[in-house]
Enzyme design. Structure first.
Site, PDB file in Angstrom:
ATOM      1  N   LYS A 127     -31.151 -62.469 -33.992  1.00  0.00           N
ATOM      2  CA  LYS A 127     -31.213 -61.158 -34.625  1.00  0.00           C
ATOM      3  C   LYS A 127     -30.406 -61.183 -35.916  1.00  0.00           C
ATOM      4  O   LYS A 127     -29.227 -61.539 -35.912  1.00  0.00           O
ATOM      5  CB  LYS A 127     -30.667 -60.080 -33.682  1.00  0.00           C
ATOM      6  CG  LYS A 127     -31.397 -59.972 -32.349  1.00  0.00           C
ATOM      7  CD  LYS A 127     -32.866 -59.644 -32.538  1.00  0.00           C
ATOM      8  CE  LYS A 127     -33.087 -58.232 -33.003  1.00  0.00           C
ATOM      9  NZ  LYS A 127     -32.792 -57.220 -31.994  1.00  0.00           N
ATOM     10  N   CYS A 181     -22.608 -20.467 -32.885  1.00  0.00           N
ATOM     11  CA  CYS A 181     -22.535 -19.129 -32.279  1.00  0.00           C
ATOM     12  C   CYS A 181     -21.122 -18.581 -32.131  1.00  0.00           C
ATOM     13  O   CYS A 181     -20.940 -17.418 -31.771  1.00  0.00           O
ATOM     14  CB  CYS A 181     -23.231 -19.127 -30.915  1.00  0.00           C
ATOM     15  SG  CYS A 181     -22.367 -20.136 -29.667  1.00  0.00           S
ATOM     16  N   ASP A 217     -40.961 -56.281 -35.041  1.00  0.00           N
ATOM     17  CA  ASP A 217     -40.474 -55.120 -34.305  1.00  0.00           C
ATOM     18  C   ASP A 217     -41.650 -54.184 -34.036  1.00  0.00           C
ATOM     19  O   ASP A 217     -41.885 -53.209 -34.751  1.00  0.00           O
ATOM     20  CB  ASP A 217     -39.390 -54.408 -35.113  1.00  0.00           C
ATOM     21  CG  ASP A 217     -38.656 -53.363 -34.279  1.00  0.00           C
ATOM     22  OD1 ASP A 217     -38.762 -53.406 -33.039  1.00  0.00           O
ATOM     23  OD2 ASP A 217     -37.972 -52.509 -34.873  1.00  0.00           O
TER      24      ASP A 217
END
Length: 667
Positions: A314, A411, A118
């Protein structure tokens, strides 16, 4: 689903994939895992297969990504650098082997199995044994010439040793950074109050693309080599032989390498690699399986995107079970509220994880995630972990559903949700969390590149009330800066010098840094070329913006709305009052803009010109170069091996010209 809804989804997928390509390849800041990216690509492919007529409409320009950035010269590979298709299961892998053996009409094909690193893909060129060039993958056809930075990598020999050395050879591999070096660099940045890198790959990608060689030299990059590009004359006949030859030549190779016959042996090698990979010195997220014989590779060939004779398996994302102690809400720079799981710390993929993303309100509701739940988290590679499922069987009896806030936790402003969006937003532009996010984005390497103005420094400036918007950065004085934690005279003066230098960045960097909705780096470059100034862009109509290739109606609407906001206009005025003077793209001189208003796409190998030379010529004459063929394309400049872009241009009726015609038009 109807054709209209399919078209809408196709458009959404193309836009999303393009954004993720840019985040991964150019910005080195990926937001999603490879598996999710592949799922999106598969969904797009299925829809385009159902509606082939739609595949010709604004099709994605990049399928293997494009890592090229400003500041580096492009160089064309002798042979294209393709990406590999991914697979995630044993069944999918066996299906790949079956396709290979069917294509070769053999049983028991011979394969090699090696780690999938990778890192940053690169191609090294040696001529008569001497190292002459290093080029990144780029778009697969041409990449960035990073030779000078690559010369600082100690593992790259200046000359190959041994015998049987070709006259010219492209040796492909991966530039990476070891975990301990990654931690060392981040420790130094933390001490300096700078933003930390997320993972070794991002740091390696950012380092090899730095313009300051002195800074590159301060970091230890490494490289591993495994692939063969152009080679003349041929000196090996198989991947296994090539692997051994690389070692003989004195080049760094992968730590583990297997030869296997048939799917079962290859699968055993994949499983063995999975047990060993955590001990490797480089990050490994899978296995690469290649047909061993080069002759057989040539028989199978490749698609426009990937070779048919190789695939990447993978490894499954690592998962862990832990307790979700609390759910907090983060407010990003655009006002989006993101729920975050605060976890009982747990080891995952080699690191301690205490937080995970919950994505958005709808995703939370779908999974019914609650404080006190036991959850499974997942982390493939080094991306931020996510909660993948809730273990409802372990849920406490007194559990209560999470109530998403109706007001901003930063806020107190009432939140809103725009039609067609899943995001919940705070619309208060003065929200402290948004202010911090906008300042971090503005100062980041992808925007104004203000060295020293990282997360920790921004946090102090906002909490002290020293800055409330991006223009306030340019009002900071020495006393305000030197009083910050971990700052002394030298670091204070360095930060002020970096702020002053940022006033003269390229225009596109400023446009990107402003945080205009939907305007990333690529769109900012297009807008800079089209308008040449911030105020000129601010006066552009919706109709004028939509005419630009790559600027859709949603992006155009966001730009218009941004500049109609009096608060944004006031900030821009303050920036210019403080001395902001960005460099606009060079425009052709009067009488030389013979290609003005015309959009070109270049494909194939031209007889005498490199692609970047043709692009520079077109832009110097006022034309625009796009990466994809669409209905807005005026001319396709086609060379040898033009490929799919030529087919698409012919189907859309786009005029096809050769290099000679382009040169004639440019007179």
């Amino acid at each position: 689903m109807s054709k209209a809804s399919d078209l809408k989804r196709i458009t959404e997928l193309r836009r999303e994939l393009k954004r993720h390509d840019e985040l991964y390849y150019r910005d080195a800041q990926p937001e999603i895992e490879d598996r999710e990216y592949d799922r999106l690509k598969a969904e797009l492919a299925e829809l385009e297969a159902v509606h082939p007529e739609l595949s010709l409409i604004d099709s994605p320009t990049v399928r293997v990504g494009d890592d090229r950035v400003e500041g580096f010269a492009s160089y064309q590979h002798h042979l294209p650098m393709q990406s590999l298709d991914n697979t995630y299961s044993q069944d999918e892998f066996f299906a790949f082997v079956a396709r290979v053996e069917k294509g070769l009409e053999v049983d028991g094909a011979r394969f090699t199995v090696e780690p999938k690193i990778d890192g940053v893909a690169v191609s090294l060129t040696y001529e008569n044994g001497a190292f002459v060039r290093a080029v990144t993958r780029g778009n697969g056809i041409e990449g960035d010439d990073v030779t000078e930075n690559a010369r600082l990598i100690k593992a790259i020999p200046k000359r190959l040793k041994g015998d049987s050395i070709p006259e010219i050879i492209e040796i492909r591999g991966e530039i990476y950074m070891r975990n301990e070096e990654f931690e060392r660099v981040n420790a130094l940045r933390s001490e300096a109050g700078l933003e930390l890198f997320k993972n070794p790959r991002n740091l390696a990608a950012g380092t090899i693309k730095m313009l300051d060689r002195v800074e590159v030299g301060k970091r230890q990059l490494d490289i591993v080599l495994y692939g063969l590009g152009y080679c003349q004359p041929s000196v090996v006949s198989s991947q296994s032989e090539y692997h051994r030859r690389l070692g003989d030549w004195g080049l760094p190779v992968v730590e583990a390498f297997w030869e296997a016959t048939g799917p079962e042996e290859a699968w055993q090698a994949i499983e063995k690699l999975d047990t060993l990979r955590n001990g490797f010195e480089y990050p490994t997220d899978g296995a690469v399986i290649k047909l061993d014989s080069f002759d057989q590779q040539d028989v199978l060939g490749a698609t426009s995107k990937a070779p048919r004779w190789a695939i990447a398996f993978k490894f499954a994302a690592e998962q862990a079970e832990t307790k979700l102690n609390a759910i907090t809400i983060q407010v990003g720079r655009t006002g989006v509220l993101t729920p975050v799981a605060e976890l009982e710390p747990v080891q995952l993929a080699g690191t301690t994880v205490s937080r995970a993303t919950l994505h958005n309100r709808e995703e939370m509701a779908r999974k019914d995630v609650r404080a006190g739940d036991f959850v499974v988290i997942e982390k493939a590679g080094e991306i931020i972990p996510a909660v993948v499922r809730v273990l409802t069987e372990k849920r406490p009896a007194d559990s209560e559903a999470f109530v998403f806030p109706e007001t901003c936790p930063s806020c107190g402003t009432e939140v809103t949700q725009l039609e067609g969006e899943v995001a919940v937003r705070c619309v208060n532009i003065e929200c402290p969390d948004q202010v911090r996010g906008r300042l971090e984005h503005f100062a980041s390497r992808q925007c104004m590149d203000i060295e020293g103005l990282g997360v920790a420094v921004v946090e102090q400036l906002v909490s002290r009330g020293s800055v409330s918007n991006i223009s306030d950065i340019y009002r900071l004085d020495y006393e305000q800066v030197v009083s910050l934690d971990k700052f002394a005279e030298k670091s204070a003066r360095n930060l002020l010098a970096a702020i002053e230098a940022s006033k003269r960045v390229e225009l596109w960097r400023l446009l990107h840094g402003l945080g205009i909705p939907q305007v990333g780096a690529a769109a900012a470059k297009d807008l800079a070329k089209a308008f040449g100034g911030v105020r000129e862009l601010g006066e552009a109509s919706l109709e004028k913006l939509v005419e630009l290739d790559g600027i859709g109606e949603k992006t155009a609407s966001g730009i218009v709305a941004y500049f109609q906001d009096e608060r944004n206009r006031a900030i821009i005025d303050a920036l210019f009052e403080a001395g902001m003077n960005p460099k606009a793209p060079e425009r052709p001189k009067e009488g030389e803009a013979v290609l003005a208003g015309k959009t070109f796409v270049i494909t194939g190998t031209l007889p005498t010109m490199k692609r970047d030379e043709a692009k520079a010529l077109i832009e110097s004459k006022g034309g625009k170069v796009s990466g994809s063929v669409s209905k807005k394309t005026d001319f396709l400049v086609a060379g040898e091996a033009a490929g799919s872009k030529l087919t698409k241009a012919e189907s859309l009726g786009v005029k096809v010209i050769d290099e000679a015609t382009l040169l004639e038009m440019s007179q």
